[in-house]
Write an enzyme that holds these catalytic residues in place. Structure first.
Site, PDB file in Angstrom:
ATOM      1  N   GLU A  27       0.869  -0.629   0.171  1.00 38.20           N
ATOM      2  CA  GLU A  27       0.215  -0.387  -0.118  1.00 38.20           C
ATOM      3  C   GLU A  27       0.815   1.259  -0.300  1.00 38.20           C
ATOM      4  OE1 GLU A  27      -3.435  -0.671   2.724  1.00 38.20           O
ATOM      5  OE2 GLU A  27      -3.246   1.792   3.339  1.00 38.20           O
ATOM      6  N   ASP A  37       0.450   5.620   0.256  1.00 39.89           N
ATOM      7  CA  ASP A  37      -0.862   6.065   1.571  1.00 39.89           C
ATOM      8  C   ASP A  37      -1.131   7.730   1.289  1.00 39.89           C
ATOM      9  OD1 ASP A  37      -2.360   4.148   1.399  1.00 39.89           O
ATOM     10  OD2 ASP A  37      -1.825   3.959   4.239  1.00 39.89           O
ATOM     11  N   GLU A  69      -3.126  10.244   3.089  1.00 38.36           N
ATOM     12  CA  GLU A  69      -4.033  10.689   3.850  1.00 38.36           C
ATOM     13  C   GLU A  69      -4.405  12.268   4.782  1.00 38.36           C
ATOM     14  OE1 GLU A  69      -6.116   7.233   6.016  1.00 38.36           O
ATOM     15  OE2 GLU A  69      -4.272   7.433   7.113  1.00 38.36           O
TER      16      GLU A  69
END
Length: 282
Positions: free
Chosen positions: A98, A100, A102
């Site tokens: 993953e 990311d 955010e």
């Protein structure tokens, strides 16, 4: 040069190289939210909304294994405390990979926090957090991921903010074998997102809305779940071997000096047995 709606597909050893101008109908599926996610303007704009009942989200139709991926976002304005807008690449399974972005909302006038992380083989704990040098709610800004066999680079409006290098030679797993989809969601995380959960979501401000446009992927897309890209394939795509030049290395240092607010590699209290291996490598 007009690339509107262009899909350039070149089949190379079981996968495709794609240069794609954005059409959200063509590139993405809305996956949840019961009507709170909307594709507008003939596919040029996508919005996600959050209210007390539910958030919303979407995912890419394609799976990617290496690429340079751009998306323009305009984040939830005003009092966005408690909300999280997530935009990331992820594979599936217990040992997932993953990458990311955010965006952690905040009270009106207080800055958003851009939270980044890299998971490889199901292990994350590689958080770096930043303030931004602009208001990400006032206009659209471009958030990019360069992912090639040598490195992952997170960029904002073309300025690199983080680099995660392939250090498999030192025993650090690197995402390179699992195809990942692009996901994005807007959701309530007021148990942790703003000041560790001290500030709760003000539902009188709902619905909260984030907007997306100008998705672009220069990337390898896997034609089936079992395909993989080869590191040694000869390709005209410069991103497959792209690295930070001296100018971008200086820009990266500038961001990290002035805007980084958390770095797992300096959090000795969190890692009493010693910092992760990649933190000890220049």
């Amino acid at each position: 040069m007009a690339f509107s709606r262009l899909l350039l597909l070149t089949c190379i050893v079981g996968y495709f190289l794609i240069a794609s101008a954005s059409n959200f109908y063509q590139d993405f599926d809305i996956t949840w939210g019961d009507g709170r996610a909307k594709i507008l303007n003939n596919g040029d704009l996508l919005t996600l909304s959050l209210d007390k009942a539910s958030g919303s989200g979407f995912q890419s139709k394609n799976e990617y294994l290496f690429g340079k991926i751009d998306m323009q976002l305009k984040l939830v304005p005003g009092n966005s405390a408690g909300t999280v807008t997530a935009y990331y690449l992820s594979s599936k399974g217990a040992t997932w990979d993953e990458i990311d972005f955010e965006f952690l909302g905040n009270l009106s006038g207080d800055p958003y926090i851009l939270h980044t992380n890299v998971f490889s083989q199901g292990k994350g704990n590689r958080e770096q957090q930043f303030y931004l040098w602009f208001d990400p709610t006032a206009d659209f800004h471009t958030y990019s991921i360069l992912w090639n066999p040598q490195r992952i680079v997170f960029s904002v409006d073309g300025t690199p903010i983080r680099e995660f290098k392939n250090m498999e030679s030192k025993g650090v797993p690197f995402p390179k074998n699992q195809a990942m989809r692009i996901y994005s969601s807007l959701w309530n995380a007021d148990d942790w997102a703003t000041r560790g959960g001290l500030i709760k979501t003000d539902w009188s401000e709902a619905p909260f809305t984030a907007s997306y446009r100008n998705f672009n992927a220069n990337a390898c897309t896997v034609s089936s779940g079992t395909s993989s890209c080869s590191n040694s394939v000869s390709s005209p795509n410069a991103w497959l071997s792209e690295e930070l030049d001296s100018t971008n290395q200086e820009r990266l240092k500038w961001v990290q000096k002035n805007y980084m607010i958390y770095n797992y590699c300096t959090d000795a209290k969190r890692f009493p047995q010693g910092l992760p291996t990649e933190c000890n490598t220049a």
